[in-house]
Design a protein around this motif. Sequence first.
Motif, mmCIF file in Angstrom:
data_model
loop_
_atom_site.group_PDB
_atom_site.id
_atom_site.type_symbol
_atom_site.label_atom_id
_atom_site.label_comp_id
_atom_site.label_asym_id
_atom_site.label_seq_id
_atom_site.Cartn_x
_atom_site.Cartn_y
_atom_site.Cartn_z
ATOM 1 N N LEU A 57 7.271 80.768 60.688
ATOM 2 C CA LEU A 57 7.917 78.999 59.762
ATOM 3 C C LEU A 57 9.451 78.797 59.170
ATOM 4 O O LEU A 57 9.915 78.194 59.289
ATOM 5 N N TYR A 58 9.324 79.990 58.475
ATOM 6 C CA TYR A 58 11.507 79.906 58.249
ATOM 7 C C TYR A 58 12.048 80.476 59.136
ATOM 8 O O TYR A 58 13.069 79.543 59.400
ATOM 9 N N SER B 214 12.298 76.122 60.414
ATOM 10 C CA SER B 214 12.505 75.670 60.044
ATOM 11 C C SER B 214 13.833 75.327 59.913
ATOM 12 O O SER B 214 15.053 75.890 60.153
ATOM 13 N N GLN C 65 10.457 75.413 52.465
ATOM 14 C CA GLN C 65 9.956 76.848 52.931
ATOM 15 C C GLN C 65 10.308 77.711 51.505
ATOM 16 O O GLN C 65 9.172 78.389 50.937
#
Length: 390
Positions: A292-293, A296, A304
Amino acid sequence: MTSINPKGDQQPDTYFTGTVFANLVVTPADNLSSVIGKMTFEPRARTNWHTHSVGQVLIVTQGVGYYQETGQPAVVIREGDVVKIAPGMLHWHGASHHSSLTHTAIVPSAQPDGTTWLQPVTEEEYDAAVPATDSIPAPVHLTEAAHRNHEALWPEYKSRAKATDPELIEVFDNFAFDEVISHDELPVKTRVMVILASTIGSQALSEYKMTMDAALNVGVTPVEIKEILYQSVPYVGISKVLDFIYATNQKFTQRGINLPLAGRQSTTTRETRYDAGFAVQKQIVGARLDELYAQSPEDLLHIQRYLSANCFGDFYTRQGLDLKMRELVTLSYLVALGGTDAQIKGHVTGNVNVGNDRQTLINVLTQLLPYVGYPRTLNAIACLNGILPA
């Protein structure tokens, strides 16, 4: 100092028919200008015909009942009604056929023996007292289990809806408090806590107040209630949570719980919240957090970081609830909110990662069903099956 809250003493049948309780809070011995008491009548209970030499005022505080003056048709009295009885007026009053009645009675004189008691109200007189414009509700037939489970949460609670909407209460209570509760062995505290969380997500303030009472009655601590409230803020938003905080504080004050609560539940500082939050988030989300990081966009990376530092660092790291319960209440907010399928799927995984298995999640969704409805429950089940197939 005295209190008007207790029911008081059960009255002998000398002047009453049926079960009647009286709590006299201002007596002639107080040498004040009035005599004041609380009267509680069980269904069908009533006074004898009687008069008051100086008159009387009745303020109905709960339930449904009847009031009748000699030579006049009876009238239905409900919560909020005020009955003014003239000096010497022959009358009677009591509960309706299928509802209890509680009223405050005020006699505007400190003189004793101002009441003249006469003959009982016969069954024929009582049954004839129902005005033609007021139908008698059908009795509510609850199963033994439904009654027992309801009493465990709200001992001696008198439902206003039972008098006005008996058919709905019969269907709902038998379903929610017998059939649904009997489905599984989810601990009562867990069941009440997830329902409490769902009422915040549903913005159901009245039901929240009722469930908060039940939570305190079954041993949920004030700290646990506050933690459920606080954790809802990043999921529901502070603008929707403030009224629930105010209602909680009012209830705590009424029940003698001092505010602010003793002890600090926070375990992080401004300097440590991000790292601590990231660690907890990693425990819940798993390896996907790094993805997810990495995925992004640069201009959204701050979101985040907010999730890690604020949602998880400020809230999930607090004491008062363990991670397993925090994940269950978070799932309950999300189910009740609706339109959160992506987040529900994420927190199904999160629940598994902290030790809540598929059966536990099915049990929670089953208990939430009567409070959030079928569409949102079925959507959540679809999310569950997509992550944890049977």
